[in-house]
Motif scaffolding. Structure first.
Motif, mmCIF file in Angstrom:
data_model
loop_
_atom_site.group_PDB
_atom_site.id
_atom_site.type_symbol
_atom_site.label_atom_id
_atom_site.label_comp_id
_atom_site.label_asym_id
_atom_site.label_seq_id
_atom_site.Cartn_x
_atom_site.Cartn_y
_atom_site.Cartn_z
ATOM 1 N N PRO A 37 0.606 -1.250 -0.154
ATOM 2 C CA PRO A 37 -0.103 0.127 0.060
ATOM 3 C C PRO A 37 0.960 0.796 -0.096
ATOM 4 C CG PRO A 37 -0.562 -2.028 1.575
ATOM 5 C CD PRO A 37 0.652 -1.925 1.278
ATOM 6 N N GLU A 38 0.438 2.447 -0.483
ATOM 7 C CA GLU A 38 0.828 3.382 -0.742
ATOM 8 C C GLU A 38 1.769 3.972 1.053
ATOM 9 O OE1 GLU A 38 0.563 7.704 -2.363
ATOM 10 O OE2 GLU A 38 -1.496 6.521 -2.556
ATOM 11 N N SER A 39 0.860 3.339 1.309
ATOM 12 C CA SER A 39 1.269 3.845 3.035
ATOM 13 C C SER A 39 2.690 3.733 3.684
ATOM 14 C CB SER A 39 0.844 4.253 4.538
ATOM 15 O OG SER A 39 -0.520 2.506 4.182
ATOM 16 N N MET A 40 2.925 2.152 2.949
ATOM 17 C CA MET A 40 3.622 1.586 3.374
ATOM 18 C C MET A 40 4.651 1.798 2.856
ATOM 19 S SD MET A 40 1.663 -1.853 4.747
ATOM 20 C CE MET A 40 3.365 -2.742 5.480
ATOM 21 N N MET A 41 5.237 2.100 1.682
ATOM 22 C CA MET A 41 6.598 2.325 0.512
ATOM 23 C C MET A 41 7.854 2.511 1.205
ATOM 24 S SD MET A 41 5.813 1.831 -2.306
ATOM 25 C CE MET A 41 6.696 2.608 -2.725
ATOM 26 N N ASP A 42 7.875 3.537 2.637
ATOM 27 C CA ASP A 42 8.792 3.349 3.131
ATOM 28 C C ASP A 42 9.982 2.057 3.261
ATOM 29 O OD1 ASP A 42 8.685 5.850 2.328
ATOM 30 O OD2 ASP A 42 7.696 6.430 4.655
ATOM 31 N N MET A 43 9.085 0.910 4.001
ATOM 32 C CA MET A 43 9.363 -0.230 4.014
ATOM 33 C C MET A 43 9.911 -0.969 2.729
ATOM 34 S SD MET A 43 6.097 -1.877 6.190
ATOM 35 C CE MET A 43 7.123 -2.784 7.555
ATOM 36 N N VAL A 44 11.576 -1.284 3.489
ATOM 37 C CA VAL A 44 12.415 -1.548 2.101
ATOM 38 C C VAL A 44 12.612 -3.131 2.271
ATOM 39 C CG1 VAL A 44 15.302 -2.411 1.918
ATOM 40 C CG2 VAL A 44 14.252 -0.018 3.402
ATOM 41 N N ASP A 45 11.829 -3.831 2.493
ATOM 42 C CA ASP A 45 12.281 -5.252 2.819
ATOM 43 C C ASP A 45 10.874 -6.102 2.780
ATOM 44 O OD1 ASP A 45 14.999 -5.435 2.768
ATOM 45 O OD2 ASP A 45 15.131 -5.445 5.170
ATOM 46 N N SER A 46 10.044 -4.850 2.027
ATOM 47 C CA SER A 46 8.260 -5.601 2.060
ATOM 48 C C SER A 46 8.528 -6.687 1.000
ATOM 49 C CB SER A 46 7.246 -3.996 1.341
ATOM 50 O OG SER A 46 8.077 -3.903 0.491
ATOM 51 N N PRO A 47 7.726 -8.010 1.399
ATOM 52 C CA PRO A 47 7.453 -9.229 0.198
ATOM 53 C C PRO A 47 6.815 -8.640 -1.089
ATOM 54 C CG PRO A 47 5.533 -9.210 1.702
ATOM 55 C CD PRO A 47 7.205 -8.361 2.764
ATOM 56 N N LEU A 48 7.250 -9.482 -2.309
ATOM 57 C CA LEU A 48 6.639 -9.239 -3.220
ATOM 58 C C LEU A 48 5.105 -9.404 -3.497
ATOM 59 C CD1 LEU A 48 6.866 -8.134 -6.223
ATOM 60 C CD2 LEU A 48 7.902 -10.784 -6.411
ATOM 61 N N THR A 49 3.810 -9.237 -3.348
ATOM 62 C CA THR A 49 2.821 -9.188 -3.230
ATOM 63 C C THR A 49 1.665 -9.464 -4.785
ATOM 64 O OG1 THR A 49 2.790 -8.967 -1.027
ATOM 65 C CG2 THR A 49 0.408 -9.007 -2.172
ATOM 66 N N LEU A 50 1.333 -9.488 -5.107
ATOM 67 C CA LEU A 50 0.552 -9.738 -6.699
ATOM 68 C C LEU A 50 -1.144 -9.101 -6.161
ATOM 69 C CD1 LEU A 50 1.365 -12.862 -8.139
ATOM 70 C CD2 LEU A 50 2.790 -11.458 -8.532
ATOM 71 N N LEU A 51 -1.467 -8.104 -6.944
ATOM 72 C CA LEU A 51 -2.611 -7.217 -6.720
ATOM 73 C C LEU A 51 -3.073 -7.091 -7.813
ATOM 74 C CD1 LEU A 51 -0.904 -3.628 -5.212
ATOM 75 C CD2 LEU A 51 -2.291 -6.121 -3.788
ATOM 76 N N PRO A 52 -4.012 -7.070 -7.638
ATOM 77 C CA PRO A 52 -5.127 -7.025 -9.201
ATOM 78 C C PRO A 52 -4.868 -5.934 -9.835
ATOM 79 C CG PRO A 52 -6.622 -7.256 -6.819
ATOM 80 C CD PRO A 52 -5.638 -7.037 -6.779
ATOM 81 N N LYS A 53 -4.479 -6.857 -11.217
ATOM 82 C CA LYS A 53 -4.753 -5.545 -12.402
ATOM 83 C C LYS A 53 -5.735 -5.099 -13.509
ATOM 84 C CE LYS A 53 -0.422 -3.588 -10.531
ATOM 85 N NZ LYS A 53 -0.831 -2.147 -9.536
ATOM 86 N N SER A 54 -5.909 -4.448 -13.800
ATOM 87 C CA SER A 54 -6.520 -4.354 -15.417
ATOM 88 C C SER A 54 -5.935 -4.176 -17.133
ATOM 89 C CB SER A 54 -7.555 -3.687 -15.205
ATOM 90 O OG SER A 54 -8.684 -3.911 -14.742
#
Length: 132
Positions: A56-73
């Motif tokens: 999420p945009e609010s968590m962009m500062d986290m360096v080691d966030s896991p790769l997560t697939l989100l719904p896209k179009s």
């Protein structure tokens, strides 16, 4: 040599792409896109992530966030290359929110277009068929 036709591909959040498609379908922007000479749009739902790694945009500062697939179009538009800049301007205005998920626009050359049913090629394959 530049192609006569280009493929404009927009990859973004499902909500942003759905909104523009809904607005075009309801007639709000349909006349504007038709005036640009666009005769067809294809939208596909997919899963993916961009530079935000699915965070999420609010968590962009986290360096080691896991790769997560989100719904896209994915929205695909094929048009004459001379119309690409106008179509991109239209899409940029409609998709912009200033937040993550607005998407990316990719443009590539299309070498050949053939309507399978009639064998029409080029611009004839993009517009209403003259063959019954």
């Amino acid at each position: 040599m530049e192609s006569d036709f280009s493929r404009i591909e927009v990859v973004g959040s499902v909500s942003r792409i759905s909104l523009i498609v809904e607005q075009m379908g309801s007639g709000k922007h349909l006349e504007a896109i038709k005036k640009l000479g666009i005769t067809g749009i294809t939208v596909v739902n997919a899963m993916g992530c961009g530079v935000e790694s699915g965070s999420p945009e609010s968590m962009m500062d986290m360096v080691d966030s896991p790769l997560t697939l989100l719904p896209k179009s994915i929205m695909v538009i094929i048009c004459e290359t001379e119309k690409v800049d106008d179509v991109i301007d239209f899409l940029m205005k409609q998709l912009y929110s200033g937040h993550i998920g607005d998407g990316k626009i990719f443009v590539s050359d299309v070498k050949k277009i053939i309507r399978v049913r009639t064998g029409e090629e080029g611009i004839e394959a993009l517009h209403e068929s003259k063959i019954i």
